[in-house]
Scaffold this motif. Structure first.
Motif, PDB file in Angstrom:
ATOM      1  N   ARG A 110       1.147  -1.080   0.212  1.00 54.40           N
ATOM      2  CA  ARG A 110       0.409  -0.046   0.130  1.00 54.40           C
ATOM      3  C   ARG A 110       1.048   1.128  -0.337  1.00 54.40           C
ATOM      4  O   ARG A 110       1.019   1.902   0.915  1.00 54.40           O
ATOM      5  CB  ARG A 110      -0.983   0.262   1.615  1.00 54.40           C
ATOM      6  CG  ARG A 110      -2.237  -1.639   0.757  1.00 54.40           C
ATOM      7  CD  ARG A 110      -3.081  -0.619   0.428  1.00 54.40           C
ATOM      8  NE  ARG A 110      -3.397   0.626   1.696  1.00 54.40           N
ATOM      9  CZ  ARG A 110      -4.404   0.190   1.632  1.00 54.40           C
ATOM     10  NH1 ARG A 110      -5.107  -0.442   2.353  1.00 54.40           N
ATOM     11  NH2 ARG A 110      -5.008   1.811   2.404  1.00 54.40           N
ATOM     12  N   ASP A 116      -0.073   3.421  -0.075  1.00 54.96           N
ATOM     13  CA  ASP A 116      -0.779   5.452  -0.201  1.00 54.96           C
ATOM     14  C   ASP A 116      -0.177   5.579   1.498  1.00 54.96           C
ATOM     15  O   ASP A 116      -0.187   6.512   2.181  1.00 54.96           O
ATOM     16  CB  ASP A 116      -2.145   5.370  -0.470  1.00 54.96           C
ATOM     17  CG  ASP A 116      -2.353   4.336   0.163  1.00 54.96           C
ATOM     18  OD1 ASP A 116      -2.574   3.064  -0.290  1.00 54.96           O
ATOM     19  OD2 ASP A 116      -3.902   3.890   1.195  1.00 54.96           O
ATOM     20  N   ASP A 121       3.345   6.688   1.948  1.00 57.35           N
ATOM     21  CA  ASP A 121       2.896   7.973   2.040  1.00 57.35           C
ATOM     22  C   ASP A 121       2.838   8.633   3.406  1.00 57.35           C
ATOM     23  O   ASP A 121       3.228   9.643   3.947  1.00 57.35           O
ATOM     24  CB  ASP A 121       2.444   8.554   0.631  1.00 57.35           C
ATOM     25  CG  ASP A 121       2.939   8.545  -0.078  1.00 57.35           C
ATOM     26  OD1 ASP A 121       4.434   7.616  -0.038  1.00 57.35           O
ATOM     27  OD2 ASP A 121       2.480   8.106  -1.336  1.00 57.35           O
ATOM     28  N   THR A 144      -9.912  13.319  -7.622  1.00 55.63           N
ATOM     29  CA  THR A 144      -8.820  13.413  -6.607  1.00 55.63           C
ATOM     30  C   THR A 144      -8.227  12.219  -5.439  1.00 55.63           C
ATOM     31  O   THR A 144      -9.481  11.823  -4.890  1.00 55.63           O
ATOM     32  CB  THR A 144      -9.080  14.348  -6.126  1.00 55.63           C
ATOM     33  OG1 THR A 144      -9.431  16.048  -6.835  1.00 55.63           O
ATOM     34  CG2 THR A 144      -7.714  15.482  -4.829  1.00 55.63           C
ATOM     35  N   LEU A 145      -6.929  12.168  -5.707  1.00 55.46           N
ATOM     36  CA  LEU A 145      -6.940  10.892  -4.447  1.00 55.46           C
ATOM     37  C   LEU A 145      -7.144  11.127  -3.238  1.00 55.46           C
ATOM     38  O   LEU A 145      -6.636  12.245  -2.965  1.00 55.46           O
ATOM     39  CB  LEU A 145      -5.160  10.383  -4.970  1.00 55.46           C
ATOM     40  CG  LEU A 145      -4.745   9.835  -5.992  1.00 55.46           C
ATOM     41  CD1 LEU A 145      -3.215   9.511  -6.551  1.00 55.46           C
ATOM     42  CD2 LEU A 145      -5.609   8.297  -6.175  1.00 55.46           C
ATOM     43  N   HIS A 151      -8.291   6.226  -4.937  1.00 54.77           N
ATOM     44  CA  HIS A 151      -6.781   4.936  -4.584  1.00 54.77           C
ATOM     45  C   HIS A 151      -6.085   5.264  -5.816  1.00 54.77           C
ATOM     46  O   HIS A 151      -6.572   4.876  -6.499  1.00 54.77           O
ATOM     47  CB  HIS A 151      -6.956   4.189  -2.957  1.00 54.77           C
ATOM     48  CG  HIS A 151      -7.620   4.878  -2.174  1.00 54.77           C
ATOM     49  ND1 HIS A 151      -7.698   5.028  -1.645  1.00 54.77           N
ATOM     50  CD2 HIS A 151      -9.084   4.658  -1.539  1.00 54.77           C
ATOM     51  CE1 HIS A 151      -8.173   6.028   0.131  1.00 54.77           C
ATOM     52  NE2 HIS A 151      -9.409   4.627  -0.034  1.00 54.77           N
ATOM     53  N   THR A 152      -4.883   5.128  -5.328  1.00 51.08           N
ATOM     54  CA  THR A 152      -4.099   4.843  -6.172  1.00 51.08           C
ATOM     55  C   THR A 152      -4.103   3.104  -6.599  1.00 51.08           C
ATOM     56  O   THR A 152      -3.814   2.604  -8.023  1.00 51.08           O
ATOM     57  CB  THR A 152      -2.474   4.429  -5.994  1.00 51.08           C
ATOM     58  OG1 THR A 152      -2.265   3.992  -5.112  1.00 51.08           O
ATOM     59  CG2 THR A 152      -2.286   6.316  -5.999  1.00 51.08           C
ATOM     60  N   TRP A 153      -5.353   1.992  -5.518  1.00 49.93           N
ATOM     61  CA  TRP A 153      -5.311   1.083  -6.070  1.00 49.93           C
ATOM     62  C   TRP A 153      -6.071   0.441  -6.720  1.00 49.93           C
ATOM     63  O   TRP A 153      -7.359  -0.952  -6.415  1.00 49.93           O
ATOM     64  CB  TRP A 153      -4.623   0.224  -4.640  1.00 49.93           C
ATOM     65  CG  TRP A 153      -4.942  -0.120  -3.659  1.00 49.93           C
ATOM     66  CD1 TRP A 153      -4.624   1.325  -2.871  1.00 49.93           C
ATOM     67  CD2 TRP A 153      -6.319   0.610  -2.943  1.00 49.93           C
ATOM     68  NE1 TRP A 153      -5.363   1.934  -1.598  1.00 49.93           N
ATOM     69  CE2 TRP A 153      -6.288   1.889  -1.830  1.00 49.93           C
ATOM     70  CE3 TRP A 153      -7.581   0.209  -2.759  1.00 49.93           C
ATOM     71  CZ2 TRP A 153      -7.418   1.343  -1.266  1.00 49.93           C
ATOM     72  CZ3 TRP A 153      -8.794   0.317  -2.664  1.00 49.93           C
ATOM     73  CH2 TRP A 153      -8.436   1.376  -0.844  1.00 49.93           C
ATOM     74  N   THR A 182     -10.991   2.242  -5.766  1.00 51.25           N
ATOM     75  CA  THR A 182     -11.686   3.099  -5.333  1.00 51.25           C
ATOM     76  C   THR A 182     -12.628   2.704  -4.328  1.00 51.25           C
ATOM     77  O   THR A 182     -12.876   1.379  -4.274  1.00 51.25           O
ATOM     78  CB  THR A 182     -13.233   3.463  -6.623  1.00 51.25           C
ATOM     79  OG1 THR A 182     -12.409   3.635  -7.935  1.00 51.25           O
ATOM     80  CG2 THR A 182     -13.853   4.414  -5.919  1.00 51.25           C
ATOM     81  N   MET A 242     -10.322   2.062 -10.785  1.00 53.62           N
ATOM     82  CA  MET A 242      -9.747   2.761 -10.707  1.00 53.62           C
ATOM     83  C   MET A 242     -11.116   4.706 -11.522  1.00 53.62           C
ATOM     84  O   MET A 242     -11.576   3.947 -11.481  1.00 53.62           O
ATOM     85  CB  MET A 242      -8.876   3.773 -12.196  1.00 53.62           C
ATOM     86  CG  MET A 242      -7.498   2.580 -11.399  1.00 53.62           C
ATOM     87  SD  MET A 242      -6.767   2.957 -10.010  1.00 53.62           S
ATOM     88  CE  MET A 242      -6.288   4.766 -10.075  1.00 53.62           C
TER      89      MET A 242
END
Length: 236
Positions: free
Chosen positions: A35, A37, A40, A134-135, A159-161, A163, A211
């Motif tokens: 993950r 996210d 980060d 928007t993430l 999310h990058t992975w 929704t 996505m």
């Protein structure tokens, strides 16, 4: 009920405090690799924790809890009297963001060995905002077709992975299964997961491997696959 985010919060708080067990450390490292996210957000909180350790932060003695309770009750009574006098009804509270970043910022402060007073800024203000897609931003969904006696509200989080769909529901048949599905513009369906009807209000977080930029429709379906609620999603 517990969600995957609850476990993430536990692991991240323990990592910030340096209190992971061997098995938790292995679980945490696997989660960080899987993950981006989470990785980060952990880096941001670790940096905050470091700044707090180095800064001149002093203890703020807590106010007396009983005195605070008395002040709150007096304020509520005064507000009730004021509304009765002017004949206005209380405003409906706005739905706020439901992310697990807020308790983790508190965990970062505790890991640094400091206390937080009432003047500490609300960490929820750091939640991203922006147009659909928007993430990390909370995107309310306007559901149509919800039957009488049933209440369903939904938000999407990109999310990058995939929704995330955050669902709040009341009035569902107890024990019945309901599925949340996202659909892309070509008609391909992506299940976000399912939930069981309950006598108490439901709040659950479901995830679909699509996505947000590709999703154009959201449906909540009953066990017989009939559509309980639906929404056409704005272009992201």
């Amino acid at each position: 009920m517990r969600t995957p985010d609850d476990r993430i919060a536990e692991l991240m708080a323990a990592a910030l405090a340096g209190e992971l067990t061997a098995s938790e450390a292995a679980e945490w490292e696997a989660l960080r690799r899987r993950r981006p996210d989470v990785e980060d957000e952990f880096r941001e909180l670790a940096a905050l924790s470091g700044r707090l350790r180095e800064g001149d932060v002093t203890w703020i003695p807590p106010r007396d809890a009983d005195a605070l309770g008395d002040r709150i009750l007096r304020a509520v009574d005064a507000e009730a009297v004021s509304r009765a006098t002017v004949g206005t009804a209380p405003a409906t509270p706005a739905r706020g963001p439901r992310r697990w970043i807020a308790p983790l910022v508190a965990a970062a402060c505790l890991a640094a060995g400091v206390a937080i007073g009432v003047s500490w800024p609300d960490p929820a203000v750091t939640t991203p905002s922006g147009p659909p897609g928007t993430l990390g931003a909370i995107e309310p969904v306007d559901l149509n077709g919800v039957p009488d006696g049933v209440g369903i509200e939904a938000d999407l989080v990109a999310h990058t992975w995939g929704t995330e769909t955050v669902v709040e529901a009341t009035g569902l048949d107890v024990g019945a299964t309901y599925e949340v599905v996202l659909i892309d513009e070509s008609g391909v369906e992506y299940s976000a997961g399912a939930m069981l009807g309950s006598e108490v209000p439901i709040e659950c977080r479901l995830n679909a491997a699509v996505m947000r930029t590709e999703a154009v429709r959201l449906e909540v379906r009953s066990e017989d696959r009939s559509i309980l609620a639906q929404a056409d999603l704005p272009e992201a």
